[in-house]
Design a protein around this motif. Sequence first.
Motif, PDB file in Angstrom:
ATOM      1  N   THR A 155     -33.660   2.819 -25.466  1.00 27.22           N
ATOM      2  CA  THR A 155     -32.810   3.879 -25.658  1.00 27.22           C
ATOM      3  C   THR A 155     -32.865   5.108 -24.555  1.00 27.22           C
ATOM      4  O   THR A 155     -33.893   5.134 -23.833  1.00 27.22           O
ATOM      5  N   CYS A 156     -31.825   5.804 -24.348  1.00 26.24           N
ATOM      6  CA  CYS A 156     -31.792   6.867 -23.178  1.00 26.24           C
ATOM      7  C   CYS A 156     -30.970   8.014 -23.812  1.00 26.24           C
ATOM      8  O   CYS A 156     -30.156   7.985 -24.756  1.00 26.24           O
ATOM      9  N   GLU A 157     -31.083   9.170 -22.889  1.00 23.94           N
ATOM     10  CA  GLU A 157     -30.503  10.467 -23.201  1.00 23.94           C
ATOM     11  C   GLU A 157     -30.514  10.990 -24.780  1.00 23.94           C
ATOM     12  O   GLU A 157     -29.696  11.062 -25.430  1.00 23.94           O
ATOM     13  N   ALA A 198     -21.598   0.265 -30.032  1.00 23.90           N
ATOM     14  CA  ALA A 198     -21.229  -0.756 -29.468  1.00 23.90           C
ATOM     15  C   ALA A 198     -22.049  -1.874 -29.013  1.00 23.90           C
ATOM     16  O   ALA A 198     -21.982  -2.806 -28.154  1.00 23.90           O
ATOM     17  N   VAL A 199     -23.213  -1.878 -29.830  1.00 25.15           N
ATOM     18  CA  VAL A 199     -24.269  -2.778 -29.344  1.00 25.15           C
ATOM     19  C   VAL A 199     -23.743  -4.226 -29.715  1.00 25.15           C
ATOM     20  O   VAL A 199     -24.012  -5.183 -28.886  1.00 25.15           O
ATOM     21  N   GLY A 200     -23.098  -4.400 -30.767  1.00 28.36           N
ATOM     22  CA  GLY A 200     -22.958  -5.794 -31.361  1.00 28.36           C
ATOM     23  C   GLY A 200     -24.035  -6.634 -31.582  1.00 28.36           C
ATOM     24  O   GLY A 200     -25.150  -6.197 -32.180  1.00 28.36           O
ATOM     25  N   VAL A 244     -25.068   1.621 -23.626  1.00 26.12           N
ATOM     26  CA  VAL A 244     -23.815   1.523 -24.411  1.00 26.12           C
ATOM     27  C   VAL A 244     -23.924   2.528 -25.520  1.00 26.12           C
ATOM     28  O   VAL A 244     -24.992   2.922 -25.840  1.00 26.12           O
ATOM     29  N   ALA A 245     -22.749   2.660 -26.227  1.00 25.81           N
ATOM     30  CA  ALA A 245     -22.973   3.671 -27.367  1.00 25.81           C
ATOM     31  C   ALA A 245     -23.505   3.039 -28.337  1.00 25.81           C
ATOM     32  O   ALA A 245     -23.395   1.786 -28.484  1.00 25.81           O
ATOM     33  N   LYS A 292     -27.885   3.195 -26.377  1.00 30.98           N
ATOM     34  CA  LYS A 292     -28.814   2.310 -26.007  1.00 30.98           C
ATOM     35  C   LYS A 292     -28.621   1.235 -25.091  1.00 30.98           C
ATOM     36  O   LYS A 292     -27.625   1.026 -24.443  1.00 30.98           O
ATOM     37  N   LEU A 293     -29.772   0.801 -24.409  1.00 36.86           N
ATOM     38  CA  LEU A 293     -29.719  -0.040 -23.350  1.00 36.86           C
ATOM     39  C   LEU A 293     -29.923  -1.445 -23.941  1.00 36.86           C
ATOM     40  O   LEU A 293     -30.828  -2.039 -24.619  1.00 36.86           O
TER      41      LEU A 293
END
Length: 76
Positions: free
Chosen positions: A59-61, A50-52, A46-47, A66-67
């Motif tokens: 994390t990636c990219e 948008a983790v909430g 998610v961005a 964030k995962l």
Amino acid sequence: MKTTIVTLSLALAAGPVFATPCDEVKAKIAEKVEKKGVKDYTIEAVAPDAVGDKRVVGTCEGGKKKLVYTREAAKK
């Protein structure tokens, strides 16, 4: 000193080249989770905004995503 600045600049510029794809990171995390016996879960990219209240497990990219891990209720 000048060599150090040039080296650091090149390393920072190359950062996105070394960004790990989300699928690779998700697979590594899933492997660890499943070794612990967890069956019903999801890991999604998610961005960052948008983790909430979800649990961040990686994390990636290059930090662009964030995962997050969600454990689901056991299926009956």
